[in-house]
Design an enzyme around this catalytic site. Structure first.
Site, PDB file in Angstrom:
ATOM      1  N   ASP A  97     -19.719 -10.650 -15.348  1.00 49.36           N
ATOM      2  CA  ASP A  97     -19.344 -11.463 -13.951  1.00 49.36           C
ATOM      3  C   ASP A  97     -18.067 -11.642 -13.626  1.00 49.36           C
ATOM      4  O   ASP A  97     -17.727 -12.417 -12.797  1.00 49.36           O
ATOM      5  CB  ASP A  97     -20.196 -12.835 -14.171  1.00 49.36           C
ATOM      6  CG  ASP A  97     -19.470 -13.709 -15.352  1.00 49.36           C
ATOM      7  OD1 ASP A  97     -19.411 -13.410 -16.511  1.00 49.36           O
ATOM      8  OD2 ASP A  97     -19.391 -14.838 -15.178  1.00 49.36           O
ATOM      9  N   HIS A  98     -17.135 -11.131 -14.396  1.00 49.73           N
ATOM     10  CA  HIS A  98     -15.682 -11.434 -14.237  1.00 49.73           C
ATOM     11  C   HIS A  98     -14.821  -9.858 -13.939  1.00 49.73           C
ATOM     12  O   HIS A  98     -13.857  -9.770 -13.263  1.00 49.73           O
ATOM     13  CB  HIS A  98     -14.871 -12.081 -15.379  1.00 49.73           C
ATOM     14  CG  HIS A  98     -15.364 -13.269 -15.473  1.00 49.73           C
ATOM     15  ND1 HIS A  98     -14.648 -14.598 -15.217  1.00 49.73           N
ATOM     16  CD2 HIS A  98     -16.640 -13.831 -16.099  1.00 49.73           C
ATOM     17  CE1 HIS A  98     -15.430 -15.346 -15.514  1.00 49.73           C
ATOM     18  NE2 HIS A  98     -16.593 -15.201 -15.995  1.00 49.73           N
ATOM     19  N   HIS A 122     -15.974 -20.847 -12.465  1.00 50.57           N
ATOM     20  CA  HIS A 122     -17.308 -21.305 -12.149  1.00 50.57           C
ATOM     21  C   HIS A 122     -17.369 -22.849 -11.581  1.00 50.57           C
ATOM     22  O   HIS A 122     -16.499 -23.293 -12.045  1.00 50.57           O
ATOM     23  CB  HIS A 122     -18.020 -21.086 -13.562  1.00 50.57           C
ATOM     24  CG  HIS A 122     -18.506 -19.878 -14.053  1.00 50.57           C
ATOM     25  ND1 HIS A 122     -19.434 -19.178 -13.628  1.00 50.57           N
ATOM     26  CD2 HIS A 122     -17.719 -19.138 -15.002  1.00 50.57           C
ATOM     27  CE1 HIS A 122     -19.583 -18.031 -14.392  1.00 50.57           C
ATOM     28  NE2 HIS A 122     -18.546 -17.956 -15.079  1.00 50.57           N
ATOM     29  N   ASP A 175     -12.940 -18.597 -17.870  1.00 49.38           N
ATOM     30  CA  ASP A 175     -14.036 -19.404 -18.322  1.00 49.38           C
ATOM     31  C   ASP A 175     -13.498 -20.237 -19.710  1.00 49.38           C
ATOM     32  O   ASP A 175     -14.220 -20.217 -20.544  1.00 49.38           O
ATOM     33  CB  ASP A 175     -15.205 -18.698 -19.298  1.00 49.38           C
ATOM     34  CG  ASP A 175     -16.244 -17.874 -17.778  1.00 49.38           C
ATOM     35  OD1 ASP A 175     -15.669 -18.239 -16.901  1.00 49.38           O
ATOM     36  OD2 ASP A 175     -16.984 -17.226 -18.242  1.00 49.38           O
ATOM     37  N   HIS A 235     -13.415 -18.417 -25.721  1.00 49.16           N
ATOM     38  CA  HIS A 235     -14.554 -18.125 -25.115  1.00 49.16           C
ATOM     39  C   HIS A 235     -14.940 -16.613 -25.277  1.00 49.16           C
ATOM     40  O   HIS A 235     -15.830 -16.260 -25.815  1.00 49.16           O
ATOM     41  CB  HIS A 235     -14.417 -18.327 -23.723  1.00 49.16           C
ATOM     42  CG  HIS A 235     -15.494 -17.721 -22.540  1.00 49.16           C
ATOM     43  ND1 HIS A 235     -16.703 -18.441 -22.568  1.00 49.16           N
ATOM     44  CD2 HIS A 235     -15.613 -16.716 -21.864  1.00 49.16           C
ATOM     45  CE1 HIS A 235     -17.458 -17.641 -22.075  1.00 49.16           C
ATOM     46  NE2 HIS A 235     -16.974 -16.635 -21.305  1.00 49.16           N
ATOM     47  N   HIS A 261     -11.187 -12.039 -18.717  1.00 49.90           N
ATOM     48  CA  HIS A 261     -11.953 -11.577 -19.949  1.00 49.90           C
ATOM     49  C   HIS A 261     -12.965 -10.647 -19.456  1.00 49.90           C
ATOM     50  O   HIS A 261     -13.202 -10.295 -18.283  1.00 49.90           O
ATOM     51  CB  HIS A 261     -12.517 -12.764 -20.598  1.00 49.90           C
ATOM     52  CG  HIS A 261     -13.564 -13.606 -20.038  1.00 49.90           C
ATOM     53  ND1 HIS A 261     -13.235 -14.298 -18.891  1.00 49.90           N
ATOM     54  CD2 HIS A 261     -14.726 -13.767 -20.366  1.00 49.90           C
ATOM     55  CE1 HIS A 261     -14.256 -14.821 -18.494  1.00 49.90           C
ATOM     56  NE2 HIS A 261     -15.354 -14.632 -19.199  1.00 49.90           N
ATOM     57  N   HIS A 296     -16.217 -10.155 -19.959  1.00 46.26           N
ATOM     58  CA  HIS A 296     -17.663 -10.490 -19.386  1.00 46.26           C
ATOM     59  C   HIS A 296     -17.905  -9.917 -18.000  1.00 46.26           C
ATOM     60  O   HIS A 296     -17.058 -10.068 -16.982  1.00 46.26           O
ATOM     61  CB  HIS A 296     -18.036 -12.109 -19.275  1.00 46.26           C
ATOM     62  CG  HIS A 296     -18.149 -12.513 -20.667  1.00 46.26           C
ATOM     63  ND1 HIS A 296     -18.091 -13.899 -21.231  1.00 46.26           N
ATOM     64  CD2 HIS A 296     -18.531 -11.760 -21.973  1.00 46.26           C
ATOM     65  CE1 HIS A 296     -18.352 -13.972 -22.229  1.00 46.26           C
ATOM     66  NE2 HIS A 296     -18.418 -12.755 -23.044  1.00 46.26           N
TER      67      HIS A 296
END
Ligand code: ZN
Ligand code: FE
Length: 253
Positions: free
Chosen positions: A57-58, A166, A128, A111, A53, A55
Site C-alpha cells: 500500500d506504499h 494513514h 507507518d 514497523h 517502506h 508494504h
C-alpha cells in the site's frame, strides 16, 4: 520549496504529492492511478518517488509511474523496493533539484526492518511509524527499536508538520483516552477530531507538538502513562518497557 497535496488512496491511505513549479515528488504511491490524475490535471512531471517502506500500500504504484516518468526512486537498501535508483540506509541528506527540496533521511525501524522517514522544509513524512495519536504495528522490528525510532522523530522541532500515511487518528484516540483519561489536551483533540471526521475532513497533517501532548506512544515517561502500563504489567521499569506494554495493549484494543 513545495506545496503538499493530499491524495487519498484505498480505504484510509494518504499519498503525499509535493509540487513545486511544474515538477512533483510523490511519497509512498501505493496506487498509481490517483497520482497520475493529479499529475495530468496539473500538467506536472514526476521527478522523484520517496518510499518509507516496502508494504504494497506504499509502493504498489511505482511501476506504473515509472512507465510514464523517468523518476528517481529513493528507498531503503534493506528492503525490496520496485525500481529503486537510490538505496538509502538512513542518516543521509538527499537533494532533489526540481522541485527544489532537501530531506534528512531518518532510520525508523520497527514497523518494518528498513523503514525510513523523510524530513525537509518543516515536513515529516513518516509512513507507518508515527500516526495521529498512535504508531505502527511491529511487523519486523522490536518494541525497543520502535521506541528508539519514535524518540528520533520526537526530537524534531515542535512545529514539524507530521504527514503519516494513514487516517487512523480517530481510532487511535479511543485508545489514547483509555491510557490517559485525565489528559486535557487529549480530550480537546478527541473533540476536534470527531468534529472533523463527522464532516469527512482529514486529521493529517498534525504537528509534533500535538503528538507529544496527546500521543501515548510519545508519552511513555509521563506519570499517568506509566501508571496505566503498570496496571497491565506490574513490573515495567523504563520508558521502552512502557512502550512495549502500550503497543501490546493496543493490538488487542
Ligand atoms: Zn505498512
Ligand atoms: Fe500502510
Amino acid at each position: 520549496m513545495f506545496d503538499v497535496i493530499r491524495i487519498p488512496a484505498f480505504k484510509d491511505n494518504y499519498i503525499w504529492l509535493l509540487r513545486g513549479g511544474a515538477s512533483a515528488i510523490v511519497v509512498d504511491p501505493g496506487d498509481a492511478r490517483p497520482v497520475l490524475d493529479v499529475l495530468e490535471r496539473g500538467a506536472l512531471s514526476l521527478a522523484a518517488v520517496l518510499i518509507t517502506h516496502h508494504h504494497a500500500d506504499h509502493q504498489g504504484g511505482i511501476d506504473d509511474l515509472l512507465a510514464r516518468f523517468p523518476a528517481q526512486v529513493f528507498g531503503s537498501a534493506a528492503e525490496s523496493i520496485t525500481g529503486i535508483t537510490t538505496p538509502l540506509h538512513g542518516g543521509e541528506t538527499i537533494r532533489i533539484a526540481a522541485p527544489d527540496a532537501e530531506f534528512r533521511v531518518i532510520p525508523v525501524p520497527g514497523h518494518t526492518r528498513g523503514h525510513l522517514a523523510y524530513y525537509g522544509a518543516g515536513c515529516l513524512f513518516c509512513g507507518d511509524t508515527l500516526f495521529g495519536a498512535g504508531c505502527g504495528r511491529l511487523f519486523e522490528g522490536s518494541a525497543a527499536q520502535m521506541s528508539g525510532s519514535l524518540a528520533r522523530l520526537a526530537a524534531l522541532p515542535d512545529d514539524t508538520a507530521v504527514y503519516c500515511a494513514h487516517e487512523y487518528t480517530e481510532a487511535n484516540l479511543r485508545f489514547a483516552l483509555a491510557v490517559e483519561p485525565g489528559n486535557q489536551r487529549l480530550q480537546d483533540r478527541v473533540r476536534d477530531v470527531s468534529a472533523a471526521r463527522a464532516k469527512g475532513l482529514p486529521t493529517i497533517p498534525s504537528t509534533l507538538a500535538l503528538e507529544k501532548a496527546t500521543n501515548p506512544f510519545l508519552r511513555c515517561a509521563e506519570a499517568e502513562v506509566i501508571a496505566a502500563a503498570r496496571g497491565r504489567k506490574a513490573d515495567v521499569k523504563n520508558a521502552a518497557e512502557v512502550f512495549a506494554v502500550l503497543r501490546e495493549w493496543r493490538n488487542g484494543f
